[in-house]
Design an enzyme around this catalytic site. Structure first.
Site, PDB file in Angstrom:
ATOM      1  N   CYS A  58       0.838  -1.201   0.000  1.00  0.00           N
ATOM      2  CA  CYS A  58       0.000   0.000   0.000  1.00  0.00           C
ATOM      3  C   CYS A  58       0.876   1.256   0.000  1.00  0.00           C
ATOM      4  O   CYS A  58       1.848   1.344   0.758  1.00  0.00           O
ATOM      5  CB  CYS A  58      -0.909  -0.008   1.223  1.00  0.00           C
ATOM      6  N   CYS A 110       0.016   0.520  10.317  1.00  0.00           N
ATOM      7  CA  CYS A 110      -0.337  -0.530   9.366  1.00  0.00           C
ATOM      8  C   CYS A 110       0.865  -1.294   8.814  1.00  0.00           C
ATOM      9  O   CYS A 110       1.752  -0.699   8.182  1.00  0.00           O
ATOM     10  CB  CYS A 110      -1.129   0.062   8.209  1.00  0.00           C
ATOM     11  N   CYS A 147      -0.013   5.084   6.867  1.00  0.00           N
ATOM     12  CA  CYS A 147      -0.695   4.879   8.146  1.00  0.00           C
ATOM     13  C   CYS A 147       0.294   4.257   9.141  1.00  0.00           C
ATOM     14  O   CYS A 147       0.821   3.169   8.909  1.00  0.00           O
ATOM     15  CB  CYS A 147      -1.899   3.969   7.965  1.00  0.00           C
ATOM     16  N   CYS A 202     -16.238 -10.103   5.229  1.00  0.00           N
ATOM     17  CA  CYS A 202     -15.632  -8.830   4.849  1.00  0.00           C
ATOM     18  C   CYS A 202     -14.368  -9.074   4.020  1.00  0.00           C
ATOM     19  O   CYS A 202     -13.542  -9.916   4.386  1.00  0.00           O
ATOM     20  CB  CYS A 202     -15.273  -8.023   6.091  1.00  0.00           C
ATOM     21  N   CYS A 238     -19.294  -7.316   3.164  1.00  0.00           N
ATOM     22  CA  CYS A 238     -18.692  -6.021   3.472  1.00  0.00           C
ATOM     23  C   CYS A 238     -17.367  -5.922   2.724  1.00  0.00           C
ATOM     24  O   CYS A 238     -16.692  -6.935   2.510  1.00  0.00           O
ATOM     25  CB  CYS A 238     -18.467  -5.886   4.981  1.00  0.00           C
ATOM     26  N   CYS A 261     -19.985   1.294   7.851  1.00  0.00           N
ATOM     27  CA  CYS A 261     -19.198   0.729   8.944  1.00  0.00           C
ATOM     28  C   CYS A 261     -17.992   1.640   9.143  1.00  0.00           C
ATOM     29  O   CYS A 261     -17.149   1.753   8.258  1.00  0.00           O
ATOM     30  CB  CYS A 261     -18.760  -0.689   8.598  1.00  0.00           C
ATOM     31  N   ARG A 288     -18.637  -3.040  17.419  1.00  0.00           N
ATOM     32  CA  ARG A 288     -17.818  -4.234  17.201  1.00  0.00           C
ATOM     33  C   ARG A 288     -16.565  -4.215  18.064  1.00  0.00           C
ATOM     34  O   ARG A 288     -15.764  -3.276  17.985  1.00  0.00           O
ATOM     35  CB  ARG A 288     -17.440  -4.351  15.716  1.00  0.00           C
TER      36      ARG A 288
END
Length: 331
Positions: free
Chosen positions: A52, A59, A56, A96, A128, A188, A260
């Site tokens: 990616c 991450c 972040c 998901c 999802c 979400c 969640r």
């Protein structure tokens, strides 16, 4: 009556109550608005891992960090569908799919994801996706494919955000949520605690979520799972008391939302998870991994459900307002 006009001072007052009073209040709200003893079981699969371009700080999939994550291209359809079948057979009702993309591009990979959405939807699972930023057209395409929900977390407060991520803005995230909502897809969105933020940042994030034009249908509360090689690798573990404050405050602010208990559950004994369910959590991820980090497996969760007297929530139980999903009836 659901409120979207909470003031920041009201959220602060709720959050800073003595923790047992806060949990007691949240439990009463939960009992009045949700089916107590019922927990949504979700499974998350990384369909495209690593590489990616974003930064972040938490991450392990960011290409700029050396975390040992094995990069792989978009999984073959049969691999994804087999994982969805196994998840359903193990008791999950929401499946998901996550891809380590900054944003969706209109290309063959997105077309393949749309096909996966349709096929998983046909199994009777809520589907999802979390694919990064999407525009209005892409949201509409996902909706037509049968997508039930789209995840796009705020991560933290607007004020703390630039300390964690610089490759996209807070407004970018809010714009994606609006595109999802306009397409009639269930929203979400939640965040992560343990990023070095203050209580005031946590309160501000909850305030942002609770004052959106409509509450998210799902709010994941994640505890940071520090990963070697990321800038936040040395952050201390989040305590159960911090998780309880977040979950209980979210439950009071957003009574009809699925809250969640998400990342970080691997480090929590059943006794701590039970407190979180008492405080208003009614959704979990089950399965060995959350994208790339460890998570309790199905057998451990089945044992926990038996111990606590919990039962899995059925799929498609509550459709979001104005939403329709081209899905087969849940079985």
């Amino acid at each position: 009556m659901l409120r979207t006009d909470w003031t920041l001072d009201e959220v602060k007052a709720l959050y800073h109550q003595p923790v047992l009073e806060l949990v007691t209040q949240a439990a009463a709200v939960h009992q009045a608005n949700q089916s107590t003893g019922e927990v949504q079981v979700c499974t998350l699969l990384s369909v495209k891992t690593g590489g990616c371009p974003e930064d972040c700080s938490y991450c392990p999939q960011a290409a700029r960090y050396h975390t040992g994550v094995e990069v792989h291209a978009l999984l073959k359809d049969e691999v994804v569908l087999d994982a969805a079948r196994r998840a359903k057979d193990s008791g999950s009702t929401r499946f998901c799919m996550g891809a380590a993309w900054r944003e969706v591009r209109d290309n063959r990979d997105f077309d393949r994801v749309l096909g996966m959405v349709t096929q998983v939807n046909d199994m009777g699972l809520e589907v999802c996706c979390t694919l990064g930023m999407i525009n209005e057209y892409q949201a509409e395409r996902l909706k037509q494919a049968g997508l039930y929900a789209y995840n796009h977390n705020l991560d933290t407060s607007a004020e703390h955000y630039s300390e964690i991520i610089t490759t996209r803005t807070y407004d970018d995230r809010l714009n994606t949520l609006e595109n999802v909502r306009q397409a009639g897809i269930s929203v979400c969105s939640g965040g992560i605690i343990g990023l070095g933020e203050t209580d005031e940042d946590r309160i501000a994030m909850l305030h942002t979520l609770a004052t959106l034009p409509a509450h998210p249908e799902s709010v994941p509360v994640n505890a940071l799972v520090p990963v070697a090689g990321t800038p936040l690798a040395e952050q201390p573990r989040v305590s159960v008391w911090e998780m309880l404050r977040m979950i209980a405050t979210a439950r009071i602010l957003m009574p009809r939302t699925m809250v969640r208990l998400s990342a970080g559950r691997q480090e929590m004994p059943v006794s701590e998870q039970a407190l979180c369910f008492l405080a208003g959590a009614n959704s979990i991820f089950s399965g060995e991994k959350l994208l790339t980090t460890p998570n309790p497996d199905f057998d451990a969760d089945k044992q926990m459900f038996a111990t606590l007297g919990l039962k899995p929530r059925k799929s498609f139980k509550d459709m979001p307002q104005g939403a329709t999903v081209l899905a087969k009836a849940a079985v």
